[in-house]
Design a protein around this motif. Structure first.
Motif, PDB file in Angstrom:
ATOM      1  N   LYS A   1       6.922  -1.849  -0.660  1.00 14.24           N
ATOM      2  CA  LYS A   1       6.694  -0.576  -1.356  1.00 14.24           C
ATOM      3  C   LYS A   1       5.469   0.163  -0.826  1.00 14.24           C
ATOM      4  CE  LYS A   1       8.975  -2.095  -5.573  1.00 14.24           C
ATOM      5  NZ  LYS A   1       8.902  -2.245  -7.019  1.00 14.24           N
ATOM      6  N   GLY A   2       4.739  -0.459   0.105  1.00 18.66           N
ATOM      7  CA  GLY A   2       3.615   0.209   0.752  1.00 18.66           C
ATOM      8  C   GLY A   2       2.273   0.039   0.072  1.00 18.66           C
ATOM      9  N   TYR A   3       2.178  -0.821  -0.944  1.00 16.62           N
ATOM     10  CA  TYR A   3       0.910  -1.014  -1.659  1.00 16.62           C
ATOM     11  C   TYR A   3      -0.007  -2.013  -0.977  1.00 16.62           C
ATOM     12  CZ  TYR A   3       2.978   1.427  -5.620  1.00 16.62           C
ATOM     13  OH  TYR A   3       3.562   2.363  -6.420  1.00 16.62           O
ATOM     14  N   LEU A   4       0.593  -2.971  -0.255  1.00 22.95           N
ATOM     15  CA  LEU A   4      -0.181  -4.037   0.373  1.00 22.95           C
ATOM     16  C   LEU A   4       0.219  -4.191   1.831  1.00 22.95           C
ATOM     17  CD1 LEU A   4       0.211  -6.846  -2.338  1.00 22.95           C
ATOM     18  CD2 LEU A   4      -1.670  -5.212  -2.117  1.00 22.95           C
ATOM     19  N   LYS A   5      -0.696  -4.770   2.604  1.00 25.50           N
ATOM     20  CA  LYS A   5      -0.419  -5.200   3.971  1.00 25.50           C
ATOM     21  C   LYS A   5      -0.871  -6.648   4.052  1.00 25.50           C
ATOM     22  CE  LYS A   5      -0.439  -1.220   6.932  1.00 25.50           C
ATOM     23  NZ  LYS A   5       0.822  -1.427   7.592  1.00 25.50           N
ATOM     24  N   THR A   6      -0.128  -7.432   4.776  1.00 25.71           N
ATOM     25  CA  THR A   6      -0.526  -8.824   4.954  1.00 25.71           C
ATOM     26  C   THR A   6      -0.740  -9.122   6.421  1.00 25.71           C
ATOM     27  OG1 THR A   6       1.769  -9.603   5.062  1.00 25.71           O
ATOM     28  CG2 THR A   6       0.725  -9.588   2.884  1.00 25.71           C
ATOM     29  N   SER A   7      -1.562 -10.110   6.655  1.00 28.03           N
ATOM     30  CA  SER A   7      -1.822 -10.577   8.016  1.00 28.03           C
ATOM     31  C   SER A   7      -2.077 -12.078   7.947  1.00 28.03           C
ATOM     32  CB  SER A   7      -3.031  -9.846   8.608  1.00 28.03           C
ATOM     33  OG  SER A   7      -4.197 -10.113   7.833  1.00 28.03           O
ATOM     34  N   ARG A   8      -2.081 -12.699   9.101  1.00 30.33           N
ATOM     35  CA  ARG A   8      -2.332 -14.136   9.173  1.00 30.33           C
ATOM     36  C   ARG A   8      -3.723 -14.385   9.728  1.00 30.33           C
ATOM     37  NH1 ARG A   8       0.820 -17.580   6.384  1.00 30.33           N
ATOM     38  NH2 ARG A   8       2.924 -16.765   6.343  1.00 30.33           N
ATOM     39  N   GLU A   9      -4.446 -15.275   9.055  1.00 28.20           N
ATOM     40  CA  GLU A   9      -5.714 -15.794   9.571  1.00 28.20           C
ATOM     41  C   GLU A   9      -5.561 -17.302   9.572  1.00 28.20           C
ATOM     42  OE1 GLU A   9      -9.193 -14.382   7.539  1.00 28.20           O
ATOM     43  OE2 GLU A   9      -8.650 -12.284   7.850  1.00 28.20           O
ATOM     44  N   GLY A  10      -5.173 -17.832  10.714  1.00 28.45           N
ATOM     45  CA  GLY A  10      -4.856 -19.255  10.775  1.00 28.45           C
ATOM     46  C   GLY A  10      -3.615 -19.529   9.949  1.00 28.45           C
ATOM     47  N   ARG A  11      -3.737 -20.442   8.982  1.00 31.61           N
ATOM     48  CA  ARG A  11      -2.605 -20.774   8.126  1.00 31.61           C
ATOM     49  C   ARG A  11      -2.581 -19.921   6.858  1.00 31.61           C
ATOM     50  NH1 ARG A  11      -2.049 -26.822   7.053  1.00 31.61           N
ATOM     51  NH2 ARG A  11       0.105 -26.199   6.693  1.00 31.61           N
ATOM     52  N   ASN A  12      -3.601 -19.090   6.664  1.00 25.65           N
ATOM     53  CA  ASN A  12      -3.695 -18.274   5.460  1.00 25.65           C
ATOM     54  C   ASN A  12      -3.023 -16.918   5.622  1.00 25.65           C
ATOM     55  OD1 ASN A  12      -5.206 -20.085   3.849  1.00 25.65           O
ATOM     56  ND2 ASN A  12      -7.076 -19.474   4.917  1.00 25.65           N
ATOM     57  N   ARG A  13      -2.278 -16.529   4.626  1.00 27.80           N
ATOM     58  CA  ARG A  13      -1.710 -15.176   4.566  1.00 27.80           C
ATOM     59  C   ARG A  13      -2.710 -14.333   3.782  1.00 27.80           C
ATOM     60  NH1 ARG A  13       3.864 -13.370   1.464  1.00 27.80           N
ATOM     61  NH2 ARG A  13       4.072 -11.327   2.435  1.00 27.80           N
ATOM     62  N   MET A  14      -3.308 -13.371   4.443  1.00 25.42           N
ATOM     63  CA  MET A  14      -4.317 -12.516   3.822  1.00 25.42           C
ATOM     64  C   MET A  14      -3.645 -11.268   3.258  1.00 25.42           C
ATOM     65  SD  MET A  14      -6.848 -14.445   4.221  1.00 25.42           S
ATOM     66  CE  MET A  14      -8.082 -13.381   3.486  1.00 25.42           C
ATOM     67  N   ILE A  15      -4.097 -10.862   2.082  1.00 18.30           N
ATOM     68  CA  ILE A  15      -3.529  -9.715   1.377  1.00 18.30           C
ATOM     69  C   ILE A  15      -4.568  -8.610   1.354  1.00 18.30           C
ATOM     70  CG2 ILE A  15      -2.567  -8.906  -0.810  1.00 18.30           C
ATOM     71  CD1 ILE A  15      -2.096 -11.968  -1.434  1.00 18.30           C
ATOM     72  N   LYS A  16      -4.173  -7.446   1.841  1.00 16.98           N
ATOM     73  CA  LYS A  16      -5.060  -6.278   1.848  1.00 16.98           C
ATOM     74  C   LYS A  16      -4.332  -5.108   1.204  1.00 16.98           C
ATOM     75  CE  LYS A  16      -7.385  -7.601   6.149  1.00 16.98           C
ATOM     76  NZ  LYS A  16      -8.119  -8.613   5.529  1.00 16.98           N
ATOM     77  N   THR A  17      -5.073  -4.304   0.472  1.00 15.17           N
ATOM     78  CA  THR A  17      -4.462  -3.144  -0.174  1.00 15.17           C
ATOM     79  C   THR A  17      -4.422  -1.967   0.786  1.00 15.17           C
ATOM     80  OG1 THR A  17      -6.603  -2.502  -1.069  1.00 15.17           O
ATOM     81  CG2 THR A  17      -5.180  -3.819  -2.492  1.00 15.17           C
ATOM     82  N   THR A  18      -3.504  -1.046   0.516  1.00 16.99           N
ATOM     83  CA  THR A  18      -3.394   0.176   1.305  1.00 16.99           C
ATOM     84  C   THR A  18      -3.894   1.346   0.464  1.00 16.99           C
ATOM     85  OG1 THR A  18      -1.185   0.752   0.521  1.00 16.99           O
ATOM     86  CG2 THR A  18      -1.310  -0.749   2.415  1.00 16.99           C
ATOM     87  N   GLU A  19      -3.948   2.504   1.061  1.00 10.38           N
ATOM     88  CA  GLU A  19      -4.380   3.707   0.332  1.00 10.38           C
ATOM     89  C   GLU A  19      -3.387   4.089  -0.768  1.00 10.38           C
ATOM     90  OE1 GLU A  19      -7.328   5.392   0.588  1.00 10.38           O
ATOM     91  OE2 GLU A  19      -7.799   3.631   1.806  1.00 10.38           O
TER      92      GLU A  19
END
Length: 140
Positions: free
Chosen positions: A75-93
């Motif tokens: 829905k465009g509220y979050l972006k995720t990325s990988r840092e090693g084995r962790n899935r990182m959650i970041k918010t969008t505008e």
């Protein structure tokens, strides 16, 4: 004095069902569920984190959080990325567009729940609910 035990579990369940229905109805306008809105509110207040940290904080299972994050990312509220084995959650505008909507809905529901209660009753309710939560978190 004799203690009276009510079926508090049923009462809490009925409150939860009614509150969730009210919130779901409100959030239909912006295509969010109650759980999605609560997750976004957490990210508004606490910022970005790992999926594992959010699972621990929210008390939701890995599969529930994974699906929740996937839908909010779609829905465009979050972006995720990988840092090693962790899935990182970041918010969008995009989250900023609905922050006031979410805050207003929560405020309206909180007011509805304490209608007819004075300030002291509201304080006592809050205190007692925290005790119930603490009691349920204790290990036997």
């Amino acid at each position: 004095m004799r203690q009276v035990y009510y079926d508090l579990g049923i009462l809490f369940k009925m409150i939860n069902i009614r509150l969730k229905a009210r919130i779901d109805e409100h959030f239909k306008e912006i295509d969010l569920t109650t759980t999605q809105a609560r997750a976004l509110r957490y990210f508004f207040e606490h910022g970005d984190c790992s999926q594992r940290d959010f699972e621990r904080i929210s008390g939701l299972s890995h599969s529930t959080v994974s699906g929740l994050i996937d839908r909010l990312e779609d829905k465009g509220y979050l972006k995720t990325s990988r840092e090693g084995r962790n899935r990182m959650i970041k918010t969008t505008e995009k989250k900023l567009e609905f922050k006031s909507f979410i805050d207003k809905s929560i405020e309206e529901n909180n007011k509805q729940m304490v209608t007819g209660m004075g300030a002291e009753e509201q304080r006592l309710l809050h205190e007692l609910l925290l005790k119930v939560l603490a009691n349920l978190e204790k290990e036997d």
